[in-house]
Design a protein around this motif. Structure first.
Motif, short mmCIF file in Angstrom:
data_model
loop_
_atom_site.label_atom_id
_atom_site.label_comp_id
_atom_site.label_asym_id
_atom_site.label_seq_id
_atom_site.Cartn_x
_atom_site.Cartn_y
_atom_site.Cartn_z
N LEU A 1 0.91 -1.24 -0.12
CA LEU A 1 -0.03 0.15 0.04
C LEU A 1 0.84 1.19 -0.02
O LEU A 1 0.50 2.18 -0.86
N THR B 1 1.28 3.49 -3.29
CA THR B 1 0.71 4.86 -3.07
C THR B 1 1.80 5.97 -3.55
O THR B 1 1.79 7.00 -4.21
N TYR C 1 -8.98 1.16 2.33
CA TYR C 1 -8.14 2.24 1.78
C TYR C 1 -8.17 2.23 0.14
O TYR C 1 -8.32 3.28 -0.46
N ILE C 2 -8.35 1.21 -0.65
CA ILE C 2 -8.37 1.18 -2.36
C ILE C 2 -9.75 2.08 -2.42
O ILE C 2 -9.34 2.47 -3.70
N VAL D 1 -7.72 7.59 -3.68
CA VAL D 1 -6.87 6.36 -4.12
C VAL D 1 -7.56 5.64 -5.41
O VAL D 1 -6.87 5.20 -6.27
N LYS D 2 -8.67 5.33 -5.42
CA LYS D 2 -9.40 4.61 -6.35
C LYS D 2 -9.29 5.37 -7.79
O LYS D 2 -9.19 6.38 -7.92
N ASN D 3 -9.14 4.34 -8.78
CA ASN D 3 -9.27 4.79 -10.15
C ASN D 3 -10.74 5.30 -10.54
O ASN D 3 -11.49 4.47 -10.58
N SER E 1 -6.84 0.78 -7.55
CA SER E 1 -6.17 2.14 -7.56
C SER E 1 -5.96 2.62 -8.72
O SER E 1 -6.02 2.33 -9.95
N LYS E 2 -5.34 4.01 -8.70
CA LYS E 2 -4.83 4.73 -9.62
C LYS E 2 -3.57 3.86 -10.36
O LYS E 2 -2.85 3.31 -9.43
N ALA F 1 -0.86 -1.64 -10.04
CA ALA F 1 -1.89 -0.97 -9.27
C ALA F 1 -2.47 -1.72 -8.21
O ALA F 1 -1.98 -2.87 -8.00
#
Length: 478
Positions: free
Chosen positions: A195, A199, A259-260, A265-267, A275-276, A372
């Motif tokens: 993570l 990140t 968290y994702i 964070v999320k796409n 995530s992105k 990702a």
């Protein structure tokens, strides 16, 4: 001289007189002294060498140690035993081969041929999927079908890719084991490292090499803090590290799920929990170059970092002052405390370093191959690291070898599912179905079982006792 003492003749001594006991005399037979002529004759004769107590040659010592219950022989024979048991399971799992064995006494040649076809194709696919495909290699050598060198190296690339995170998490178990700690929280520590590293990869977006360097530092730091928390609680409160790491595994797993999906964070272009994307410049460089990356070779810098980490841990344990204190605490904490060592600080720092290693394992997945953050990207890498550490006898270079073996089984297991064609001497061919991927998991488990039971391997193969194995009291003291 008392009256009871026998007289001693002139020129003699008491030791040469007959001993008395119980009223009986026992004659003494001294070694006769050779005459001057006999001494001269004996002096001219060569003295024959004695074989008793002679030092064995290097070859004799090697052969004697080769068939003994040392770590290398036991591990090798454990792999052989696991392969034999896996072969039996393959035969039982294939319907055609299993039915053919019902006619063994009627058609023994046909039954053995069918068994050989199944096993040769299956184990051949394991080798082709993990090391090299001989057919692909020969076509590349002769320039046939446009086969490139990247295609030849594809199996070994997959093995190295799968081995890198396993080496990191295996070291995360092996290091604290030397201090008397059992870290089974590698899964949670790897998640936190992934993570943090992932990140840093997509948030900073720096150009190479600063992107992946920042991700590596962030992943190691997150694992350091997460593992150090366990060590701190162990040192301050005496809480058992097994219970702490089990609970923290669940904390990390559920924290990753939360968290994702956070907005930062999320796409935003995807509806699923992902995530992105991490920019290509922030990913680990491919060890076979950018051209190899374009053709699908995924082996990256993570395997190099894993081997360097194993070297650093090996040096720390053998040469470093902290490594000496760590091993001393593992041997006897009370004696180490009496000698002036800070046992609590040593345990806390050991767990923190272990967490950093596991965090690097998670980072190697996020920044090495995944690109990702996803919920299921980690798999069971932390728990498999426990098996890798045990298979490697909790020694740094043993962990590297065990990680490569597990990586080969993982890469070759996919190839085993494809099946193949067996060609006989008369030119006929037989289609062989694929083997279930669960068989590979069985092989991995059997190897660890046999390695963990050296007495069983010793009894099956009638191994002699090894001096090096006899000197080893336990795995933590090896």
């Amino acid at each position: 001289m008392s009256e009871q003492d026998p007289p001693v003749e002139p020129g003699g001594d008491a030791a040469s007189e007959p001993e008395t006991g119980g009223g009986q005399a026992f004659p003494v037979n001294p070694t006769p002294v050779p005459s001057a002529a006999q001494a001269e004759a004996l002096a001219g004769q060569p003295v024959a060498p004695t074989k008793k107590g002679g030092k064995p040659s290097l070859g004799q010592a090697f052969l004697k140690e080769l068939w003994a219950d040392n770590s290398f022989t036991v591990t090798l024979l454990a792999i052989v035993l696991a392969g034999v048991v896996a072969a039996v399971l393959m035969v039982l799992g294939d319907e055609n081969t299993r039915q053919q064995w019902a006619y063994f006494f009627y058609q023994p040649g046909t039954t053995l041929q069918a068994t050989w076809d199944l096993l040769s194709v299956s184990f051949g696919n394991l080798f082709k999927g993990s090391i090299v495909d001989p057919d692909t290699f020969s076509r590349w050598v002769y320039g046939m079908d446009g086969v490139t060198w990247q295609r030849v190296l594809y199996p070994i690339s997959e093995t190295l890719t799968a081995a890198a995170p396993l080496i990191f998490t295996g070291l995360a178990v092996a290091l604290p084991f030397r201090a008397g700690l059992f870290n089974i929280g590698g899964q949670g520590q790897a998640i936190m490292g992934a993570l943090a590293g992932g990140t840093a990869g997509f948030a900073l977006g720096w150009s190479s090499p600063f992107g992946w360097i920042a991700a590596t530092i962030a992943g190691a730091l997150a694992g350091f803090l997460y593992g150090g928390l366990v060590g701190l609680l162990k040192a301050r409160t005496g809480a058992h590290e097994v219970i702490l790491t089990i609970m923290l595994n669940y904390v990390a797993l559920y924290f990753m799920s939360w968290y994702i999906i956070q907005p930062w964070v999320k796409n935003p272009e995807r509806s699923d929990a992902i995530s992105k994307p991490i920019p290509p410049d922030s990913m680990y460089p491919k060890i076979f170059g950018t051209t190899a990356s374009d053709t699908g070779l995924r082996a990256n810098l993570a395997i190099v970092l894993a081997i360097l980490a194993a070297w650093a841990i090996s040096w720390l344990l053998r040469r470093g002052t902290f490594g000496f204190e760590l091993r001393a605490v593992g041997y006897n904490p009370d004696a180490a405390k009496t000698a002036g060592m800070k046992v609590g600080a040593t345990l806390a720092l050991t767990m923190a370093i272990s967490g950093a290693l596991a965090g690097l394992g998670g980072t190697s997945i996020a920044v090495g191959t995944a690109g990702a953050l996803t919920v299921d990207m980690m798999g069971q890498v932390g728990f498999n690291g426990i098996l890798v550490a045990l298979l490697g006898r909790v020694k740094p270079w043993g962990v590297v070898a065990a990680g490569l073996l597990y990586g080969a089984l993982t890469a070759g297991g996919s190839k085993m599912q494809t099946g193949g064609v067996a060609t006989h001497a008369d030119g006929t061919t037989v289609n062989i179905p694929g083997i279930s991927n669960e068989i590979v998991g069985v092989i991995q488990a059997l190897i660890v079982i046999f390695v963990a039971a050296p007495l069983l391997v010793r009894a099956i193969f009638k191994l002699r006792r090894s001096p090096s194995a006899a000197a080893t009291v336990g795995l933590a003291k090896g």
